[in-house]
Design a protein around this motif. Structure first.
Motif, PDB file in Angstrom:
ATOM      1  N   GLN A  41      44.423  57.814  78.026  1.00  0.00           N
ATOM      2  CA  GLN A  41      45.171  57.218  79.138  1.00  0.00           C
ATOM      3  C   GLN A  41      46.298  58.143  79.598  1.00  0.00           C
ATOM      4  OE1 GLN A  41      46.486  53.399  77.736  1.00  0.00           O
ATOM      5  NE2 GLN A  41      44.542  52.405  78.198  1.00  0.00           N
ATOM      6  N   ALA A  42      47.009  58.744  78.646  1.00  0.00           N
ATOM      7  CA  ALA A  42      48.091  59.668  78.995  1.00  0.00           C
ATOM      8  C   ALA A  42      47.529  60.914  79.691  1.00  0.00           C
ATOM      9  CB  ALA A  42      48.878  60.063  77.750  1.00  0.00           C
ATOM     10  N   MET A  43      46.352  61.354  79.249  1.00  0.00           N
ATOM     11  CA  MET A  43      45.712  62.504  79.900  1.00  0.00           C
ATOM     12  C   MET A  43      45.344  62.168  81.342  1.00  0.00           C
ATOM     13  SD  MET A  43      43.205  63.908  76.875  1.00  0.00           S
ATOM     14  CE  MET A  43      42.335  65.041  77.943  1.00  0.00           C
ATOM     15  N   GLN A  44      44.805  60.981  81.550  1.00  0.00           N
ATOM     16  CA  GLN A  44      44.446  60.564  82.904  1.00  0.00           C
ATOM     17  C   GLN A  44      45.688  60.488  83.794  1.00  0.00           C
ATOM     18  OE1 GLN A  44      42.431  56.898  81.947  1.00  0.00           O
ATOM     19  NE2 GLN A  44      40.416  57.875  81.938  1.00  0.00           N
ATOM     20  N   GLN A  45      46.782  59.977  83.248  1.00  0.00           N
ATOM     21  CA  GLN A  45      48.024  59.889  84.016  1.00  0.00           C
ATOM     22  C   GLN A  45      48.549  61.282  84.341  1.00  0.00           C
ATOM     23  OE1 GLN A  45      49.482  56.946  85.222  1.00  0.00           O
ATOM     24  NE2 GLN A  45      50.559  58.465  86.432  1.00  0.00           N
ATOM     25  N   ALA A  46      48.525  62.190  83.357  1.00  0.00           N
ATOM     26  CA  ALA A  46      48.988  63.559  83.590  1.00  0.00           C
ATOM     27  C   ALA A  46      48.120  64.259  84.630  1.00  0.00           C
ATOM     28  CB  ALA A  46      48.991  64.355  82.284  1.00  0.00           C
ATOM     29  N   GLN A  47      46.828  64.020  84.565  1.00  0.00           N
ATOM     30  CA  GLN A  47      45.936  64.644  85.549  1.00  0.00           C
ATOM     31  C   GLN A  47      46.191  64.074  86.937  1.00  0.00           C
ATOM     32  OE1 GLN A  47      41.704  64.278  84.813  1.00  0.00           O
ATOM     33  NE2 GLN A  47      41.383  66.272  85.744  1.00  0.00           N
ATOM     34  N   ALA A 119      50.150  71.534  81.959  1.00  0.00           N
ATOM     35  CA  ALA A 119      50.444  71.879  80.567  1.00  0.00           C
ATOM     36  C   ALA A 119      50.427  70.628  79.688  1.00  0.00           C
ATOM     37  CB  ALA A 119      51.787  72.587  80.460  1.00  0.00           C
ATOM     38  N   ARG A 120      50.948  69.532  80.200  1.00  0.00           N
ATOM     39  CA  ARG A 120      50.935  68.257  79.444  1.00  0.00           C
ATOM     40  C   ARG A 120      49.500  67.816  79.189  1.00  0.00           C
ATOM     41  NH1 ARG A 120      52.692  64.326  76.705  1.00  0.00           N
ATOM     42  NH2 ARG A 120      52.590  62.148  77.321  1.00  0.00           N
ATOM     43  N   TYR A 121      48.665  67.906  80.203  1.00  0.00           N
ATOM     44  CA  TYR A 121      47.261  67.544  80.051  1.00  0.00           C
ATOM     45  C   TYR A 121      46.599  68.403  78.970  1.00  0.00           C
ATOM     46  CZ  TYR A 121      42.344  66.794  81.092  1.00  0.00           C
ATOM     47  OH  TYR A 121      41.015  66.501  80.974  1.00  0.00           O
ATOM     48  N   ASP A 122      46.845  69.708  79.011  1.00  0.00           N
ATOM     49  CA  ASP A 122      46.238  70.621  78.032  1.00  0.00           C
ATOM     50  C   ASP A 122      46.710  70.310  76.608  1.00  0.00           C
ATOM     51  OD1 ASP A 122      44.848  71.882  80.057  1.00  0.00           O
ATOM     52  OD2 ASP A 122      46.278  73.546  80.238  1.00  0.00           O
ATOM     53  N   ALA A 123      47.999  69.995  76.462  1.00  0.00           N
ATOM     54  CA  ALA A 123      48.538  69.666  75.138  1.00  0.00           C
ATOM     55  C   ALA A 123      47.921  68.369  74.612  1.00  0.00           C
ATOM     56  CB  ALA A 123      50.058  69.539  75.196  1.00  0.00           C
ATOM     57  N   LEU A 124      47.771  67.390  75.468  1.00  0.00           N
ATOM     58  CA  LEU A 124      47.153  66.128  75.063  1.00  0.00           C
ATOM     59  C   LEU A 124      45.669  66.324  74.737  1.00  0.00           C
ATOM     60  CD1 LEU A 124      48.787  63.731  77.671  1.00  0.00           C
ATOM     61  CD2 LEU A 124      49.144  63.680  75.198  1.00  0.00           C
ATOM     62  N   ASN A 125      45.025  67.223  75.465  1.00  0.00           N
ATOM     63  CA  ASN A 125      43.603  67.471  75.244  1.00  0.00           C
ATOM     64  C   ASN A 125      43.340  68.018  73.839  1.00  0.00           C
ATOM     65  OD1 ASN A 125      40.874  67.469  76.198  1.00  0.00           O
ATOM     66  ND2 ASN A 125      41.023  69.693  76.345  1.00  0.00           N
ATOM     67  N   HIS A 127      44.911  67.189  71.128  1.00  0.00           N
ATOM     68  CA  HIS A 127      44.918  66.037  70.223  1.00  0.00           C
ATOM     69  C   HIS A 127      43.702  65.131  70.458  1.00  0.00           C
ATOM     70  CE1 HIS A 127      48.672  67.380  68.686  1.00  0.00           C
ATOM     71  NE2 HIS A 127      49.243  67.288  69.866  1.00  0.00           N
ATOM     72  N   ASP A 128      43.270  65.028  71.695  1.00  0.00           N
ATOM     73  CA  ASP A 128      42.054  64.277  71.982  1.00  0.00           C
ATOM     74  C   ASP A 128      40.867  64.920  71.267  1.00  0.00           C
ATOM     75  OD1 ASP A 128      40.424  62.294  73.420  1.00  0.00           O
ATOM     76  OD2 ASP A 128      39.696  64.026  74.564  1.00  0.00           O
ATOM     77  N   ASP A 129      40.791  66.241  71.307  1.00  0.00           N
ATOM     78  CA  ASP A 129      39.722  66.955  70.597  1.00  0.00           C
ATOM     79  C   ASP A 129      39.802  66.716  69.089  1.00  0.00           C
ATOM     80  OD1 ASP A 129      38.753  67.961  72.970  1.00  0.00           O
ATOM     81  OD2 ASP A 129      39.573  69.983  72.701  1.00  0.00           O
ATOM     82  N   GLN A 130      41.015  66.655  68.557  1.00  0.00           N
ATOM     83  CA  GLN A 130      41.178  66.397  67.121  1.00  0.00           C
ATOM     84  C   GLN A 130      40.632  65.017  66.762  1.00  0.00           C
ATOM     85  OE1 GLN A 130      45.400  67.057  67.015  1.00  0.00           O
ATOM     86  NE2 GLN A 130      45.182  69.085  66.092  1.00  0.00           N
ATOM     87  N   PHE A 131      40.940  64.027  67.573  1.00  0.00           N
ATOM     88  CA  PHE A 131      40.438  62.678  67.299  1.00  0.00           C
ATOM     89  C   PHE A 131      38.921  62.604  67.495  1.00  0.00           C
ATOM     90  CE2 PHE A 131      44.926  61.323  67.996  1.00  0.00           C
ATOM     91  CZ  PHE A 131      45.110  60.746  66.754  1.00  0.00           C
ATOM     92  N   ASP A 132      38.401  63.338  68.476  1.00  0.00           N
ATOM     93  CA  ASP A 132      36.948  63.375  68.655  1.00  0.00           C
ATOM     94  C   ASP A 132      36.273  64.000  67.443  1.00  0.00           C
ATOM     95  OD1 ASP A 132      37.250  62.200  71.138  1.00  0.00           O
ATOM     96  OD2 ASP A 132      36.993  64.071  72.265  1.00  0.00           O
ATOM     97  N   ALA A 133      36.835  65.088  66.939  1.00  0.00           N
ATOM     98  CA  ALA A 133      36.279  65.737  65.743  1.00  0.00           C
ATOM     99  C   ALA A 133      36.377  64.803  64.542  1.00  0.00           C
ATOM    100  CB  ALA A 133      37.016  67.047  65.458  1.00  0.00           C
ATOM    101  N   SER A 134      37.505  64.116  64.410  1.00  0.00           N
ATOM    102  CA  SER A 134      37.681  63.156  63.319  1.00  0.00           C
ATOM    103  C   SER A 134      36.621  62.064  63.391  1.00  0.00           C
ATOM    104  CB  SER A 134      39.079  62.536  63.393  1.00  0.00           C
ATOM    105  OG  SER A 134      39.234  61.525  62.431  1.00  0.00           O
TER     106      SER A 134
END
Length: 190
Positions: A41-47, A119-125, A127-134
């Motif tokens: 949701q935060a990524m969508q808002q940043a985008q 930059a905010r979107y990239d930083a959040l991405n 962590h999104d990748d980390q949760f996807d890998a998890s």
């Protein structure tokens, strides 16, 4: 009969370890899913904010270009009309100059703002990748644990724990903001 009871007790102990593994990993995966949803949701808002900011930047650049062109045209028309520009022409050139100065001051700020959202979107991405890998690793761990329960092979349970541990590490990296990122995993899954 003692042998049968001992074998049955062994099966229960093994199945308990499998059950605890599945429950613990499922709970952790659920928590990661909630956090990942919030990050998305935060990524969508940043985008969305970034798109708005880039649009505002582009509009300001367009207005700047239009006013610079208009100012040049007014000056050329005044020169072609006679040696002495009219007062109305002077006023218009001054007005356009003021607008141009305003746009030139706004452009760098708008660009920096838009880049900040990117930059905010990239930083959040990350962590999104980390949760996807998890999520992927823990899903594999739960699947292997289910097979371990069926075939009653300790090596399968150990493999489940290994995948589960990697999944928990990636989930913790997402929760705690660690910069741990598996480029290989992201490339394979992305």
């Amino acid at each position: 009969m003692d042998i049968e009871i001992g074998a049955e007790a062994k099966d229960k102990s093994f199945n308990r370890r499998v059950a605890i593994t599945v429950v613990a990993l499922s709970i952790f995966m659920g928590l990661c899913g909630v956090k990942d949803g919030n990050i998305v949701q935060a990524m969508q808002q940043a985008q969305s904010d970034g798109v708005d900011a880039w649009n505002e930047y582009q509009a300001t650049k367009t207005k700047l270009h239009i006013d610079e062109t208009a100012q040049t045209q007014v000056r050329l028309l005044a020169l072609s009309a006679g040696a002495r520009p009219l007062a109305a022409v002077d006023v218009e050139v001054l007005r356009l100059g003021t607008e141009i100065a305003k746009y030139k001051a706004e452009v760098p700020m708008l660009k920096a703002r838009a880049e900040g959202f990117s930059a905010r979107y990239d930083a959040l991405n990350v962590h999104d990748d980390q949760f996807d890998a998890s999520d992927a690793l823990i899903s594999i761990a739960v699947s292997i644990a289910a097979v371990a329960a069926l075939v009653e092979i300790s090596a399968a349970l150990w493999a489940s724990w290994a995948f589960g541990a990697l999944g928990v590490i990636m989930g913790l990296a997402g929760f705690l903001g660690w910069s741990l990122h598996s480029a290989l995993l992201s490339k394979l899954l992305g």
